[in-house]
Design an enzyme around this catalytic site. Structure first.
Site, PDB file in Angstrom:
ATOM      1  N   SER A 113      19.062  -0.304   6.620  1.00 61.24           N
ATOM      2  CA  SER A 113      18.490  -1.622   6.300  1.00 61.24           C
ATOM      3  C   SER A 113      18.035  -2.239   7.618  1.00 61.24           C
ATOM      4  CB  SER A 113      19.544  -2.532   5.677  1.00 61.24           C
ATOM      5  OG  SER A 113      20.165  -1.906   4.593  1.00 61.24           O
ATOM      6  N   LYS A 128      15.117  -4.976   0.047  1.00 65.26           N
ATOM      7  CA  LYS A 128      16.531  -4.961   0.463  1.00 65.26           C
ATOM      8  C   LYS A 128      16.958  -6.339   0.988  1.00 65.26           C
ATOM      9  CE  LYS A 128      20.583  -3.419   1.793  1.00 65.26           C
ATOM     10  NZ  LYS A 128      21.660  -3.161   0.840  1.00 65.26           N
ATOM     11  N   LYS A 158      23.565  -9.056  10.381  1.00 69.77           N
ATOM     12  CA  LYS A 158      22.309  -8.433  10.824  1.00 69.77           C
ATOM     13  C   LYS A 158      21.230  -8.547   9.749  1.00 69.77           C
ATOM     14  CE  LYS A 158      22.037  -4.374   9.599  1.00 69.77           C
ATOM     15  NZ  LYS A 158      21.495  -3.548   8.524  1.00 69.77           N
TER      16      LYS A 158
HETATM   17  P1  NAD Z   1      28.228   2.540   9.949  1.00 71.02           P
HETATM   18  O1  NAD Z   1      28.328   1.666  11.134  1.00 71.02           O
HETATM   19  O2  NAD Z   1      29.459   2.953   9.202  1.00 71.02           O
HETATM   20  O3  NAD Z   1      27.421   3.913  10.309  1.00 71.02           O
HETATM   21  C1  NAD Z   1      26.361   3.994  11.230  1.00 71.02           C
HETATM   22  C2  NAD Z   1      26.431   5.375  11.884  1.00 71.02           C
HETATM   23  O4  NAD Z   1      25.334   5.528  12.784  1.00 71.02           O
HETATM   24  C3  NAD Z   1      27.716   5.569  12.717  1.00 71.02           C
HETATM   25  O5  NAD Z   1      28.339   6.788  12.355  1.00 71.02           O
HETATM   26  C4  NAD Z   1      27.203   5.583  14.158  1.00 71.02           C
HETATM   27  O6  NAD Z   1      27.989   6.386  15.014  1.00 71.02           O
HETATM   28  C5  NAD Z   1      25.807   6.166  13.959  1.00 71.02           C
HETATM   29  N1  NAD Z   1      24.908   5.847  15.061  1.00 71.02           N
HETATM   30  C6  NAD Z   1      24.705   4.667  15.693  1.00 71.02           C
HETATM   31  N2  NAD Z   1      23.768   4.778  16.657  1.00 71.02           N
HETATM   32  C7  NAD Z   1      23.373   6.076  16.627  1.00 71.02           C
HETATM   33  C8  NAD Z   1      22.426   6.833  17.387  1.00 71.02           C
HETATM   34  N3  NAD Z   1      21.705   6.257  18.379  1.00 71.02           N
HETATM   35  N4  NAD Z   1      22.275   8.148  17.103  1.00 71.02           N
HETATM   36  C9  NAD Z   1      23.002   8.740  16.111  1.00 71.02           C
HETATM   37  N5  NAD Z   1      23.913   8.085  15.378  1.00 71.02           N
HETATM   38  C10 NAD Z   1      24.092   6.772  15.627  1.00 71.02           C
HETATM   39  O7  NAD Z   1      27.208   1.802   8.955  1.00 71.02           O
HETATM   40  P2  NAD Z   1      27.009   2.021   7.380  1.00 71.02           P
HETATM   41  O8  NAD Z   1      27.893   1.077   6.656  1.00 71.02           O
HETATM   42  O9  NAD Z   1      27.019   3.475   7.060  1.00 71.02           O
HETATM   43  O10 NAD Z   1      25.515   1.442   7.231  1.00 71.02           O
HETATM   44  C11 NAD Z   1      24.341   2.157   7.659  1.00 71.02           C
HETATM   45  C12 NAD Z   1      23.114   1.378   7.202  1.00 71.02           C
HETATM   46  O11 NAD Z   1      23.144   1.243   5.762  1.00 71.02           O
HETATM   47  C13 NAD Z   1      23.044  -0.055   7.761  1.00 71.02           C
HETATM   48  O12 NAD Z   1      21.724  -0.404   8.007  1.00 71.02           O
HETATM   49  C14 NAD Z   1      23.628  -0.890   6.626  1.00 71.02           C
HETATM   50  O13 NAD Z   1      23.162  -2.224   6.666  1.00 71.02           O
HETATM   51  C15 NAD Z   1      23.119  -0.129   5.417  1.00 71.02           C
HETATM   52  N6  NAD Z   1      23.924  -0.295   4.185  1.00 71.02           N
HETATM   53  C16 NAD Z   1      25.282  -0.249   4.207  1.00 71.02           C
HETATM   54  C17 NAD Z   1      26.000  -0.423   3.017  1.00 71.02           C
HETATM   55  C18 NAD Z   1      27.505  -0.408   2.987  1.00 71.02           C
HETATM   56  O14 NAD Z   1      28.074  -0.836   1.958  1.00 71.02           O
HETATM   57  N7  NAD Z   1      28.196   0.030   4.023  1.00 71.02           N
HETATM   58  C19 NAD Z   1      25.310  -0.607   1.815  1.00 71.02           C
HETATM   59  C20 NAD Z   1      23.945  -0.614   1.810  1.00 71.02           C
HETATM   60  C21 NAD Z   1      23.235  -0.444   3.005  1.00 71.02           C
END
Ligand code: NAD
Length: 297
Positions: free
Chosen positions: A96, A171, A239
């Site tokens: 997102s 979104k 964010k």
């Molecule tokens: P998270 O923080 O659990 O996971 C993010 C991952 O990206 C981590 O494993 C991190 O190590 C990795 N990462 C960060 N920088 C990186 C890089 N430069 N290279 C490679 N890997 C890298 O976050 P999440 O909850 O999985 O969310 C991910 C996305 O999905 C976000 O944009 C969030 O807003 C969206 N989202 C999350 C949810 C939820 O319920 N958690 C629901 C819908 C959408």
């Protein structure tokens, strides 16, 4: 079956990648944290050495990263996906992010002959695990149709919403509704508690009426049981509202209620509560009211 690269194996990305493997696709995975890479490698995924390496070894690269800066770094940066650009490569960002960043990344991809979709999701961790995510896609119809079978292994409601960027606009609409709804649920349950009425009883009494919502059903039980394990982190919702307010400013759209909830999230970040589930928004109201909802038996 496709050769798929998956970059970003957090709360959402890891189970999404797992569902693609279950559907029979061959995966090359990468994250800056070694733990989830090792976990998926033990289940049959190949380890990528960098985003560039992942892209060089696959036909479709999916990214699931925290925000726009990480997406720009992974796709456009050094050792990034576009260093392995070639016609036929498809990049799908499912994070997102700001619609403007999605458009910038999409344009850079287009100039290198790479097809791009922005495809953020909703449905949270349970939706990612159970492959029931709602997926909101922006991009060309032809690219959407190529990727549709892959989306179907991760989600249930899959909608092409418009050109690149439209997925993230959709979104942001989702995130505004969810954040304001959680804040309302929190205020209502704090009031009930201070009035001496069991908030769990209030939840069960009202959930079938007009106040009922998917947010109420998911978050009220977490609030009354004091379970703030993420789920979706306050930090990430902060964010999303920041991205919504930025987009709104560009379009001269006042979002007064969204701004108010954003201030609440900022205060929670200052309290060190950014890693809590967003149901923890209730803690802001609890502090103002000098009451804490007790766990209900
Ligand atoms: P998270 O923080 O659990 O996971 C993010 C991952 O990206 C981590 O494993 C991190 O190590 C990795 N990462 C960060 N920088 C990186 C890089 N430069 N290279 C490679 N890997 C890298 O976050 P999440 O909850 O999985 O969310 C991910 C996305 O999905 C976000 O944009 C969030 O807003 C969206 N989202 C999350 C949810 C939820 O319920 N958690 C629901 C819908 C959408």
């Amino acid at each position: 079956m496709a050769k798929i690269g998956f970059i970003g194996l957090g709360i959402m990305g890891k189970p999404m990648a797992r569902n693609l493997m279950k559907a029979g696709h061959e995966l090359v995975v990468y994250d800056i944290r070694p733990e989830p890479v090792e976990e998926l490698a033990a289940e049959g995924a190949a380890r990528g050495l960098s985003p560039k390496d992942v892209a060089a070894r696959t036909d479709i690269v999916i990214t699931m990263l925290p925000d726009g800066p990480e997406v720009e770094q992974v796709i456009l940066g050094p050792e990034g996906v576009l260093e392995a650009a070639r016609p036929g490569l498809i990049v799908v960002d499912m994070s997102s992010i700001s619609p403007a960043v999605a458009q910038k990344v999409g344009e850079e991809c287009r100039q290198r002959g790479v097809e791009f979709l922005d495809a953020p999701v909703s449905g949270g961790e349970p939706g990612a695990i159970n492959a029931t995510l709602a997926i909101m896609v922006g991009g060309e119809q032809a690219t959407f149709e190529k990727v549709l079978p892959i989306f179907q292994a991760m989600g249930k409601t899959i909608t092409l919403t418009g050109p690149v960027g439209a997925g993230n606009v959709t979104k942001l609409a989702n995130q505004i509704i969810v954040a304001i709804n959680i804040a309302a649920v929190g205020e209502a349950l704090v009031l009930a508690t201070k009035a001496g009425v069991n908030p769990d009883v209030v939840f069960n009494a009202i959930k079938g009426g007009l106040a009922g919502s998917a947010v109420l059903n998911a978050k009220a039980p977490m609030i009354v049981s004091r379970n703030f394990k993420p789920g979706f982190r306050i930090r990430l919702h902060h964010k999303d509202l920041r991205n919504a307010l930025k987009a709104a400013e560009t379009l001269n759209v006042p979002l007064p209620v969204t701004s108010l909830v954003q201030q609440m999230l900022t205060a929670l970040l200052n309290e060190g509560e950014g890693e809590l589930d967003h149901s923890g928004i209730v803690r802001f109201t609890e502090r103002l009211a000098k009451v804490e909802i007790a766990p209900q038996a």
